[in-house]
Write a protein that holds these residues in place. Structure first.
Motif, PDB file in Angstrom:
ATOM      1  N   ASP A   1      36.061  45.082  42.478  1.00 20.98           N
ATOM      2  CA  ASP A   1      35.333  45.565  43.652  1.00 20.98           C
ATOM      3  C   ASP A   1      34.251  46.545  43.186  1.00 20.98           C
ATOM      4  OD1 ASP A   1      36.195  45.913  46.959  1.00 20.98           O
ATOM      5  OD2 ASP A   1      34.724  47.266  46.093  1.00 20.98           O
TER       6      ASP A   1
ATOM      7  N   HIS B   1      40.726  48.138  41.211  1.00 20.42           N
ATOM      8  CA  HIS B   1      40.609  47.532  42.550  1.00 20.42           C
ATOM      9  C   HIS B   1      39.804  46.232  42.429  1.00 20.42           C
ATOM     10  CE1 HIS B   1      39.010  48.136  46.984  1.00 20.42           C
ATOM     11  NE2 HIS B   1      39.579  46.957  46.822  1.00 20.42           N
ATOM     12  N   SER B   2      40.424  45.128  42.818  1.00 19.97           N
ATOM     13  CA  SER B   2      39.811  43.806  42.635  1.00 19.97           C
ATOM     14  C   SER B   2      39.874  43.006  43.927  1.00 19.97           C
ATOM     15  CB  SER B   2      40.555  43.034  41.538  1.00 19.97           C
ATOM     16  OG  SER B   2      40.476  43.739  40.316  1.00 19.97           O
ATOM     17  N   LEU B   3      39.060  41.962  43.975  1.00 20.28           N
ATOM     18  CA  LEU B   3      39.011  41.072  45.129  1.00 20.28           C
ATOM     19  C   LEU B   3      39.259  39.651  44.674  1.00 20.28           C
ATOM     20  CD1 LEU B   3      35.762  42.519  46.751  1.00 20.28           C
ATOM     21  CD2 LEU B   3      38.123  42.986  47.463  1.00 20.28           C
TER      22      LEU B   3
ATOM     23  N   HIS C   1      42.393  41.939  48.903  1.00 16.15           N
ATOM     24  CA  HIS C   1      42.259  43.150  48.077  1.00 16.15           C
ATOM     25  C   HIS C   1      43.496  43.338  47.195  1.00 16.15           C
ATOM     26  CE1 HIS C   1      38.758  45.223  50.021  1.00 16.15           C
ATOM     27  NE2 HIS C   1      39.097  44.459  51.043  1.00 16.15           N
TER      28      HIS C   1
END
Ligand code: AMP
Ligand code: ZN
Length: 142
Positions: A30, A38-40, A101
């Motif tokens: 992200d 924090h990744s999507l 998320h």
């Protein structure tokens, strides 16, 4: 879809920090991380809402979600995560391309849990809510 930032990322027309990829999904960092890692996770095809993502992609989705969580867990040395979808504008969805998320959590990071997203308890009791749901379920099955 034209003018969709996540479609552009999926088609590699816009750069992103891709950490995992499968036939139908992509996982990238992200750009405004709420925690380290924090990744999507997105479908490569444009679907606005979670419910539009085809059911037959469920197994592939689960596999890449698990793989990403385990990867981030190892890389950033935490076992704890909040995992979730802002599904629609009232739920806070800003980018209209379905995305999941993956938010790593750390000791004393001052964050909350899913329960801190909203507190809007129903005015009716649980059995009334339950009956409304089951009525729709029974109608859709008949
Ligand atoms: P949501 O509120 O669930 O729609 O969140 C959209 C997320 O997409 C936000 O956390 C943004 O920081 C993130 N985001 C928007 N544009 C980009 C981008 N170009 N690369 C990576 N993440 C992005
Ligand atoms: Zn899109």
């Amino acid at each position: 879809m034209e003018d969709c930032i996540f479609c552009k990322i999926a088609h590699k027309e816009v750069e992103s920090y891709i950490i995992e990829e499968s036939d139908n999904f992509l996982v990238f960092l992200d750009i405004h991380p709420h925690s380290p890692g924090h990744s999507l996770l997105i479908p490569k095809t444009h679907y606005e809402k979670f419910e539009e993502v085809p059911e037959n992609l469920g197994e592939e989705f689960l596999k890449i979600a698990r793989r990403s969580v385990l990867l981030i867990s190892k890389a950033l040395n935490t076992k704890d995560f909040n995992l979730g979808i802002n599904d629609g504008p009232f739920a806070g969805q800003a980018v209209k391309h379905a995305h999941f998320h993956i938010i790593p959590r750390f000791p004393n990071d001052k964050g909350g849990s899913m329960h801190s997203i909203v507190y809007n308890p129903p005015k009716e009791d649980l059995s009334t809510i339950y009956k409304r749901i089951i009525k729709v379920k029974n109608e859709s099955q008949s």
